[in-house]
Design a protein around this motif. Structure first.
Motif, PDB file in Angstrom:
ATOM      1  N   GLN A  25      13.687  -7.224 -20.871  1.00 31.03           N
ATOM      2  CA  GLN A  25      13.383  -5.801 -20.747  1.00 31.03           C
ATOM      3  C   GLN A  25      14.627  -4.963 -21.026  1.00 31.03           C
ATOM      4  OE1 GLN A  25      10.941  -4.433 -17.331  1.00 31.03           O
ATOM      5  NE2 GLN A  25      12.565  -2.944 -16.929  1.00 31.03           N
ATOM      6  N   ARG A  26      15.758  -5.382 -20.497  1.00 28.61           N
ATOM      7  CA  ARG A  26      16.998  -4.629 -20.687  1.00 28.61           C
ATOM      8  C   ARG A  26      17.482  -4.704 -22.136  1.00 28.61           C
ATOM      9  NH1 ARG A  26      19.701  -6.880 -15.050  1.00 28.61           N
ATOM     10  NH2 ARG A  26      18.725  -5.334 -13.668  1.00 28.61           N
ATOM     11  N   GLY A  43      -3.714  -7.108 -13.076  1.00 28.74           N
ATOM     12  CA  GLY A  43      -3.294  -8.428 -12.642  1.00 28.74           C
ATOM     13  C   GLY A  43      -1.860  -8.462 -12.141  1.00 28.74           C
ATOM     14  N   ASP A  44      -1.419  -9.638 -11.730  1.00 30.74           N
ATOM     15  CA  ASP A  44      -0.088  -9.803 -11.148  1.00 30.74           C
ATOM     16  C   ASP A  44       1.013  -9.438 -12.136  1.00 30.74           C
ATOM     17  OD1 ASP A  44      -1.268 -10.624  -8.826  1.00 30.74           O
ATOM     18  OD2 ASP A  44      -1.026 -12.772  -9.222  1.00 30.74           O
ATOM     19  N   PHE A  45       0.841  -9.828 -13.409  1.00 25.15           N
ATOM     20  CA  PHE A  45       1.873  -9.538 -14.416  1.00 25.15           C
ATOM     21  C   PHE A  45       2.095  -8.034 -14.520  1.00 25.15           C
ATOM     22  CE2 PHE A  45       3.102  -8.329 -18.708  1.00 25.15           C
ATOM     23  CZ  PHE A  45       4.185  -9.161 -18.967  1.00 25.15           C
ATOM     24  N   GLU A  46       0.997  -7.288 -14.549  1.00 27.33           N
ATOM     25  CA  GLU A  46       1.096  -5.845 -14.693  1.00 27.33           C
ATOM     26  C   GLU A  46       1.759  -5.214 -13.466  1.00 27.33           C
ATOM     27  OE1 GLU A  46       1.331  -2.716 -16.757  1.00 27.33           O
ATOM     28  OE2 GLU A  46       0.234  -4.403 -17.618  1.00 27.33           O
ATOM     29  N   ILE A  47       1.375  -5.663 -12.292  1.00 34.51           N
ATOM     30  CA  ILE A  47       1.965  -5.128 -11.058  1.00 34.51           C
ATOM     31  C   ILE A  47       3.452  -5.442 -11.006  1.00 34.51           C
ATOM     32  CG2 ILE A  47       1.929  -5.232  -8.544  1.00 34.51           C
ATOM     33  CD1 ILE A  47      -0.487  -3.807  -9.819  1.00 34.51           C
ATOM     34  N   THR A  48       3.835  -6.673 -11.393  1.00 33.97           N
ATOM     35  CA  THR A  48       5.254  -7.057 -11.404  1.00 33.97           C
ATOM     36  C   THR A  48       6.034  -6.192 -12.376  1.00 33.97           C
ATOM     37  OG1 THR A  48       4.711  -9.342 -10.821  1.00 33.97           O
ATOM     38  CG2 THR A  48       6.872  -8.947 -11.809  1.00 33.97           C
ATOM     39  N   THR A  49       5.453  -5.955 -13.565  1.00 32.99           N
ATOM     40  CA  THR A  49       6.109  -5.115 -14.566  1.00 32.99           C
ATOM     41  C   THR A  49       6.353  -3.709 -14.022  1.00 32.99           C
ATOM     42  OG1 THR A  49       5.170  -6.333 -16.444  1.00 32.99           O
ATOM     43  CG2 THR A  49       5.855  -4.061 -16.849  1.00 32.99           C
ATOM     44  N   LEU A  50       5.347  -3.133 -13.384  1.00 39.42           N
ATOM     45  CA  LEU A  50       5.496  -1.784 -12.830  1.00 39.42           C
ATOM     46  C   LEU A  50       6.541  -1.747 -11.722  1.00 39.42           C
ATOM     47  CD1 LEU A  50       1.729  -0.704 -12.729  1.00 39.42           C
ATOM     48  CD2 LEU A  50       3.490   0.108 -14.309  1.00 39.42           C
ATOM     49  N   ASP A  51       6.568  -2.797 -10.892  1.00 41.75           N
ATOM     50  CA  ASP A  51       7.571  -2.867  -9.823  1.00 41.75           C
ATOM     51  C   ASP A  51       8.979  -2.930 -10.398  1.00 41.75           C
ATOM     52  OD1 ASP A  51       5.619  -2.768  -7.905  1.00 41.75           O
ATOM     53  OD2 ASP A  51       5.607  -4.928  -7.495  1.00 41.75           O
ATOM     54  N   ASN A  52       9.170  -3.751 -11.442  1.00 38.28           N
ATOM     55  CA  ASN A  52      10.486  -3.858 -12.072  1.00 38.28           C
ATOM     56  C   ASN A  52      10.900  -2.545 -12.718  1.00 38.28           C
ATOM     57  OD1 ASN A  52      11.354  -6.451 -11.449  1.00 38.28           O
ATOM     58  ND2 ASN A  52      10.194  -7.381 -13.114  1.00 38.28           N
ATOM     59  N   MET A  53       9.945  -1.873 -13.337  1.00 41.71           N
ATOM     60  CA  MET A  53      10.262  -0.593 -13.963  1.00 41.71           C
ATOM     61  C   MET A  53      10.607   0.462 -12.923  1.00 41.71           C
ATOM     62  SD  MET A  53       7.733  -0.420 -17.269  1.00 41.71           S
ATOM     63  CE  MET A  53       8.176  -1.398 -18.736  1.00 41.71           C
ATOM     64  N   GLU A  54       9.995   0.360 -11.753  1.00 47.47           N
ATOM     65  CA  GLU A  54      10.356   1.242 -10.638  1.00 47.47           C
ATOM     66  C   GLU A  54      11.815   1.024 -10.254  1.00 47.47           C
ATOM     67  OE1 GLU A  54       9.713   4.223  -8.275  1.00 47.47           O
ATOM     68  OE2 GLU A  54       7.781   3.267  -8.698  1.00 47.47           O
ATOM     69  N   ARG A  55      12.205  -0.238 -10.152  1.00 45.63           N
ATOM     70  CA  ARG A  55      13.590  -0.560  -9.773  1.00 45.63           C
ATOM     71  C   ARG A  55      14.592  -0.135 -10.849  1.00 45.63           C
ATOM     72  NH1 ARG A  55      11.060  -5.054  -7.193  1.00 45.63           N
ATOM     73  NH2 ARG A  55      11.122  -6.294  -9.096  1.00 45.63           N
ATOM     74  N   GLY A  98      14.238   2.410 -12.723  1.00 45.32           N
ATOM     75  CA  GLY A  98      14.226   3.862 -12.852  1.00 45.32           C
ATOM     76  C   GLY A  98      13.422   4.386 -14.023  1.00 45.32           C
ATOM     77  N   ILE A  99      12.459   3.587 -14.531  1.00 37.35           N
ATOM     78  CA  ILE A  99      11.683   4.028 -15.693  1.00 37.35           C
ATOM     79  C   ILE A  99      10.176   3.985 -15.415  1.00 37.35           C
ATOM     80  CG2 ILE A  99      13.421   3.493 -17.437  1.00 37.35           C
ATOM     81  CD1 ILE A  99      12.105   0.814 -17.886  1.00 37.35           C
ATOM     82  N   ARG A 100       9.803   3.891 -14.136  1.00 38.83           N
ATOM     83  CA  ARG A 100       8.387   3.855 -13.784  1.00 38.83           C
ATOM     84  C   ARG A 100       7.666   5.146 -14.177  1.00 38.83           C
ATOM     85  NH1 ARG A 100       3.872   4.543 -13.111  1.00 38.83           N
ATOM     86  NH2 ARG A 100       2.426   3.780 -11.494  1.00 38.83           N
ATOM     87  N   GLU A 101       8.374   6.260 -14.239  1.00 36.22           N
ATOM     88  CA  GLU A 101       7.742   7.543 -14.541  1.00 36.22           C
ATOM     89  C   GLU A 101       7.132   7.584 -15.944  1.00 36.22           C
ATOM     90  OE1 GLU A 101      10.369  10.894 -15.392  1.00 36.22           O
ATOM     91  OE2 GLU A 101      12.069   9.518 -15.171  1.00 36.22           O
ATOM     92  N   PHE A 102       7.520   6.638 -16.798  1.00 32.96           N
ATOM     93  CA  PHE A 102       6.997   6.620 -18.166  1.00 32.96           C
ATOM     94  C   PHE A 102       5.758   5.739 -18.306  1.00 32.96           C
ATOM     95  CE2 PHE A 102      11.628   7.318 -18.480  1.00 32.96           C
ATOM     96  CZ  PHE A 102      11.607   8.597 -19.017  1.00 32.96           C
ATOM     97  N   GLN A 103       5.313   5.163 -17.179  1.00 27.35           N
ATOM     98  CA  GLN A 103       4.117   4.326 -17.157  1.00 27.35           C
ATOM     99  C   GLN A 103       2.978   5.103 -16.495  1.00 27.35           C
ATOM    100  OE1 GLN A 103       4.619   1.004 -18.476  1.00 27.35           O
ATOM    101  NE2 GLN A 103       6.532   2.037 -18.993  1.00 27.35           N
ATOM    102  N   PHE A 104       1.807   5.076 -17.113  1.00 24.41           N
ATOM    103  CA  PHE A 104       0.683   5.848 -16.600  1.00 24.41           C
ATOM    104  C   PHE A 104      -0.517   4.943 -16.358  1.00 24.41           C
ATOM    105  CE2 PHE A 104       2.793   8.667 -19.852  1.00 24.41           C
ATOM    106  CZ  PHE A 104       3.574   9.371 -18.946  1.00 24.41           C
ATOM    107  N   ARG A 105      -0.855   4.724 -15.091  1.00 29.22           N
ATOM    108  CA  ARG A 105      -2.054   3.963 -14.748  1.00 29.22           C
ATOM    109  C   ARG A 105      -3.278   4.853 -14.893  1.00 29.22           C
ATOM    110  NH1 ARG A 105      -1.415   0.065  -9.509  1.00 29.22           N
ATOM    111  NH2 ARG A 105      -3.682   0.088  -9.810  1.00 29.22           N
ATOM    112  N   THR A 106      -4.303   4.324 -15.526  1.00 32.64           N
ATOM    113  CA  THR A 106      -5.511   5.135 -15.727  1.00 32.64           C
ATOM    114  C   THR A 106      -6.293   5.339 -14.436  1.00 32.64           C
ATOM    115  OG1 THR A 106      -6.806   3.160 -16.330  1.00 32.64           O
ATOM    116  CG2 THR A 106      -5.737   4.381 -18.122  1.00 32.64           C
ATOM    117  N   ASP A 107      -6.002   4.513 -13.410  1.00 28.61           N
ATOM    118  CA  ASP A 107      -6.727   4.647 -12.137  1.00 28.61           C
ATOM    119  C   ASP A 107      -5.885   5.311 -11.052  1.00 28.61           C
ATOM    120  OD1 ASP A 107      -4.907   2.624 -11.782  1.00 28.61           O
ATOM    121  OD2 ASP A 107      -6.328   1.171 -10.961  1.00 28.61           O
TER     122      ASP A 107
END
Length: 478
Positions: free
Chosen positions: A74-75, A126-138, A140-149
């Motif tokens: 990712q980096r 799924g787990d992969f998606e949740i893990t990805t979002l958690d890592n992006m939160e850490r 500092g780039i979670r704000e660029f991810q948009f969950r439809t739900d």
């Protein structure tokens, strides 16, 4: 082996992403004698996928930053994105006559930040998606991810101008459900144009190219006086201080020692031509309105699509199964490419299972394209590693021979920066870097190793498949 220096004679086999990025970074790091050999004239043909057989010579490739727990990739992808931006600006501002021919016409833009919609065919993330979002939160780039739900994400997407790409397939209206995440940092690059640009930069930096069906075709690599010797199809021999084999799907044929570590496999690709005289379709599938889309289960995404290109080509890929093709190579049975142009036995058809998977994706998500039918198909040959991580290291027992391969279907995005890390490894500094450790020569004790343990008895062998014909390109009832 002895340490390489600025005057070392270095031969790189292959002018795809791994080879050309390595050549460019070697030249920019002060190495004066770098030569790239390739059996295809990728300069004259400008990596055109209609006449060049290579995973790198493709219409377009996905640029993504979603890597689950693999934060190192990712980096590195994030670093590469900065150079993609620089390349875009450099090409846009350059005088036309200073650009390679491929970039003088049509879109002069390599990298398109159109977003990537990771779309599920299931009822939840799924787990992969949740893990990805958690890592992006850490990171500092979670704000660029948009969950439809997530109402907050949807509001933020609307405020930032991304709302029209949250559900381009209109699944919520048509099917009553839509679970997805839109990554607004992602997108695609025009692959063939990107390789042509990188080769242009490498030439400017002093890299020599021998791109020819005979003079550039490597048929063997031997050793003499602890130095590697490259043999080409025209009977010539090149003694070098270092040979880097970056032959993509042909790498296992040239370095059989990679058996059990790398395997040549093929993904399945189909194209649909969108006519310009259908303005509603032309606009809808334009990069401005269509994101990159992946669709399937979160355990393993099966189908993807990219926006149409400037000629109206809409590309769809199926990766649930990656095919193998075993033939005799130096008294071994090794999986090798079987392509449209350069191999003795030609192949452009897809296994019927792959074509049906692509047709299902279209039928479910883009029913308005069904009347158009499939326009063309191809097998995209590359190399898988045992763990989907690259292999960049010296070959045990082969002085002066290194392998730079194992893209595993996700290597292209690193074209601008991959060579930087490869040079460190070639200089003997791999143990000091995270990527040198990740890409080292290795083995696995896992019972399933990305299918590499199946061999010719496995179910993925191309000769065991029922191949689709042009008659299968139309959809039922059309």
């Amino acid at each position: 082996m002895a340490a390489i220096g600025p005057s070392s004679k270095i031969v790189i086999v292959g002018s795809g992403v791994f080879g050309i990025s390595t050549a460019l970074w070697l030249a920019r790091s002060g190495y004066k004698d770098v030569t790239v050999l390739d059996m295809q004239d990728t300069a004259r043909m400008a990596y055109d996928p209609s006449c060049v057989d290579s995973a790198s010579a493709d219409l377009n490739k996905i640029i993504r930053f979603s890597y689950g727990s693999e934060i190192e990739y990712q980096r590195l992808a994030t670093e590469a994105a900065k150079i993609w931006d620089e390349w875009n600006l450099e090409i846009l501002t350059a005088p036309t006559n200073e650009l390679p021919e491929r970039l003088r016409h049509g879109d002069r833009k390599l990298w398109w930040n159109v977003g990537m919609l990771r779309m599920s065919c299931e009822s939840d993330l799924g787990d992969f998606e949740i893990t990805t979002l958690d890592n992006m939160e850490r990171e500092g780039i979670r704000e660029f991810q948009f969950r439809t739900d997530d109402d907050r994400d949807v509001t933020r997407a609307r405020e930032r101008g991304w709302a029209h790409k949250l559900d381009p397939c209109r699944r919520q209206d048509r099917l009553g459900t839509h679970k997805a995440v839109l990554d607004s940092t992602a997108g695609f690059v025009y692959a063939y144009k990107s390789c042509a640009w990188a080769q242009h930069l490498a030439r400017k930096a002093g890299v020599k190219m021998i791109l020819d069906p005979q003079r550039g075709k490597v048929v063997d690599i031997t050793t003499k006086s602890d130095q590697p010797v490259v043999h080409t199809a025209d009977g010539l021999r090149y003694t070098a201080d270092l040979v880097v084999v970056a032959g993509g799907g042909w790498t296992p044929s040239l370095v059989p020692e990679v058996q059990g570590l790398l395997e040549t496999t093929a993904g399945s690709v189909a194209n649909i031509s969108i006519p310009k005289d259908r303005p509603e379709l032309w606009e809808r599938f334009a990069p401005e309105n269509q994101p990159v889309i992946t669709w399937g289960s979160w355990q393993g995404k099966e189908v993807y699509s990219l926006p149409r290109d400037e000629n109206g080509t809409f590309k769809i890929g199926w990766r649930k199964t990656k095919w193998t093709n075993f033939e005799d190579v130096r008294e071994q049975r090794i999986s090798v490419p079987r392509t449209a142009h350069v191999t003795e036995r030609k192949e452009t058809r897809l296994p019927i299972d792959a074509l049906n998977g692509i047709k299902e994706y279209i039928s479910v998500n883009f029913p308005e394209l069904v009347p158009l039918g499939i326009t063309s198909t191809r097998l995209c040959w590359y190399t898988d590693s045992i763990d989907n991580s690259f292999v960049v290291d010296f070959v045990p027992g082969r002085p002066g021979v290194a392998v730079c391969s194992g893209g595993s279907g996700h290597g292209f995005k690193f074209l601008p920066i991959l060579g930087r890390e490869v040079v460190k490894i070639l200089e003997g500094r791999g143990s000091q870097t995270v990527y040198g450790h990740m890409w080292r020569w290795r083995s696995s004790s896992e019972p399933m190793r990305n299918g590499l343990e199946e061999g010719e008895q496995g179910p993925r062998v191309l000769s065991k498949q029922t191949m689709a014909t042009k008659a299968d390109w139309t959809f039922t009832g059309q």
